[in-house]
Design an enzyme around this catalytic site. Structure first.
Site, PDB file in Angstrom:
ATOM      1  N   ASP A  44       0.844  -1.203   0.000  1.00  0.00           N
ATOM      2  CA  ASP A  44       0.000   0.000   0.000  1.00  0.00           C
ATOM      3  C   ASP A  44       0.877   1.251   0.000  1.00  0.00           C
ATOM      4  OD1 ASP A  44       0.876  -0.062   2.616  1.00  0.00           O
ATOM      5  OD2 ASP A  44      -1.104   0.141   3.523  1.00  0.00           O
ATOM      6  N   SER A  45       2.206   1.053   0.050  1.00  0.00           N
ATOM      7  CA  SER A  45       3.128   2.168  -0.191  1.00  0.00           C
ATOM      8  C   SER A  45       2.902   2.757  -1.579  1.00  0.00           C
ATOM      9  CB  SER A  45       4.585   1.717  -0.019  1.00  0.00           C
ATOM     10  OG  SER A  45       4.839   0.537  -0.748  1.00  0.00           O
ATOM     11  N   ASP A  83      -1.009  -6.334  -0.342  1.00  0.00           N
ATOM     12  CA  ASP A  83      -1.066  -5.617   0.938  1.00  0.00           C
ATOM     13  C   ASP A  83      -2.480  -5.059   1.087  1.00  0.00           C
ATOM     14  OD1 ASP A  83      -0.023  -4.546   3.236  1.00  0.00           O
ATOM     15  OD2 ASP A  83       1.134  -2.968   2.230  1.00  0.00           O
ATOM     16  N   LYS A 112      -1.180  -9.440   3.037  1.00  0.00           N
ATOM     17  CA  LYS A 112      -0.509  -8.882   4.217  1.00  0.00           C
ATOM     18  C   LYS A 112      -1.472  -7.941   4.908  1.00  0.00           C
ATOM     19  CE  LYS A 112       2.916  -5.593   4.177  1.00  0.00           C
ATOM     20  NZ  LYS A 112       2.322  -4.553   5.048  1.00  0.00           N
ATOM     21  N   GLU A 114      -1.806  -5.350   8.641  1.00  0.00           N
ATOM     22  CA  GLU A 114      -1.069  -4.728   9.741  1.00  0.00           C
ATOM     23  C   GLU A 114      -1.754  -4.977  11.075  1.00  0.00           C
ATOM     24  OE1 GLU A 114      -0.399  -0.566   8.956  1.00  0.00           O
ATOM     25  OE2 GLU A 114       0.570  -0.958   7.025  1.00  0.00           O
ATOM     26  N   GLU A 181       8.620  -3.627  11.081  1.00  0.00           N
ATOM     27  CA  GLU A 181       8.989  -2.331  10.503  1.00  0.00           C
ATOM     28  C   GLU A 181       9.422  -1.335  11.583  1.00  0.00           C
ATOM     29  OE1 GLU A 181       6.320  -0.726   7.561  1.00  0.00           O
ATOM     30  OE2 GLU A 181       7.518   1.107   7.371  1.00  0.00           O
TER      31      GLU A 181
HETATM   32  O1  KIV Z   1       3.467  -1.105   1.663  1.00  0.00           O
HETATM   33  C1  KIV Z   1       4.654  -1.409   1.841  1.00  0.00           C
HETATM   34  O2  KIV Z   1       5.552  -1.090   1.035  1.00  0.00           O
HETATM   35  C2  KIV Z   1       4.996  -2.158   3.039  1.00  0.00           C
HETATM   36  C3  KIV Z   1       6.456  -2.435   3.280  1.00  0.00           C
HETATM   37  C4  KIV Z   1       7.040  -1.256   3.929  1.00  0.00           C
HETATM   38  C5  KIV Z   1       6.659  -3.655   4.067  1.00  0.00           C
HETATM   39  O3  KIV Z   1       4.154  -2.488   3.810  1.00  0.00           O
END
Ligand code: KIV
Length: 261
Positions: A44-45, A83, A112, A114, A181
């Site tokens: 989600d970055s 993510d 993934k 959080e 992280e």
């Molecule tokens: O979204 C992302 O890039 C992440 C990484 C920092 C692990 O969650």
């Protein structure tokens, strides 16, 4: 090379350190895959690297699904992890399950999400339904407003104990690996030693079983704030700008395109 699975990824703990990264489109996912990156996160970055937001919070489920499908179409060997964006698993477990299923239908091998103990019920339900989960503890960027900024977590004794407890909880709930992280190196080492599943660190020091780098940081495409732990392996921003400028100059100067025979 052979296709990475969540099982082979988890089994690499203690045998092979794995350099993993994000990608958000077919072009860069194919390059990373062909270069041997074992796990590609459709992070989600993308909210910050691709979409121009200041945080990951605005990313929508449709954007994650579209990017995941593009990455999955391009990748042959890497494990593809989607993510789950903010809001896609915080609004009730049934909605979260439907969103995780959509990620796998788009081509992801795993999702993934959080959080530690607070998301363990969800991790258990997903893994029981055959959806592999990569957990994420320590600094969880979707909580940026609660932290008051992107801040290292686990710095006090109590906070460190909480990160360790969260990591142990997600392992017990069935996660096949856990992202750590922005936590102190010694805490990352303690967590890595305490778990049977691999830790994937980002800003968590060298002892983790694997590492993440955000693709735009790794390739030098990010001209904004770059975290201090990042290593830039190329300067693609300069190369791209030189190419754009050369093209504009050649068109202006009548050099490109040349006359056709
Ligand atoms: O979204 C992302 O890039 C992440 C990484 C920092 C692990 O969650």
């Amino acid at each position: 090379m052979k296709k990475w699975t969540t099982v082979t990824f988890a089994a690499a703990k203690g045998k092979q350190k794995l350099g993993c990264c994000t990608a958000y489109d077919a072009c860069f996912a194919r390059l990373a895959d062909e270069a041997g990156v074992p796990c590609i996160l459709v992070g989600d970055s993308m909210g910050m690297t691709m979409l121009g937001y200041d945080t990951t919070l605005p990313v929508k489920m449709e954007e994650t699904l579209s990017a995941t499908a593009a990455v999955a179409r391009a990748v042959k060997d890497a494990l593809v992890v989607a993510d789950m964006p903010f809001g896609s698993y915080q609004c009730g477990d049934d909605a979260a399950m439907a969103n995780a299923v959509a990620c796998l239908k788009a081509g992801a091998d795993a999702v993934k999400l959080e959080g530690g103990a607070r998301v363990c019920g969800l991790i258990r339900r997903m893994t029981e339904a055959g959806i592999p989960v990569l957990a994420h503890v320590g600094m969880t960027p979707q909580s940026v407003n609660a932290y008051g900024g992107f801040k290292t977590q686990g710095k006090t004794r109590e906070a460190a104990a909480q990160v360790l407890a969260d990591a142990q909880a997600v392992e017990a709930a069935g996660a096949f690996a856990v992202t750590l992280e922005c936590v102190p190196d010694d805490l990352a080492a303690t967590v890595t030693a305490a778990l049977k599943i691999p830790t994937i660190g980002i800003g968590a020091g060298p002892v983790c079983d694997a590492q993440w780098l955000v693709m735009h940081d790794l390739l030098g495409l990010n001209e904004g704030h770059v975290p201090s732990f990042v290593k830039k392996y190329a300067d693609l921003a300069s190369i791209a700008k030189q190419a754009f400028a050369a093209y504009v100059g050649e068109v202006a100067g009548g050099v490109f395109p040349p006359p056709r025979a």
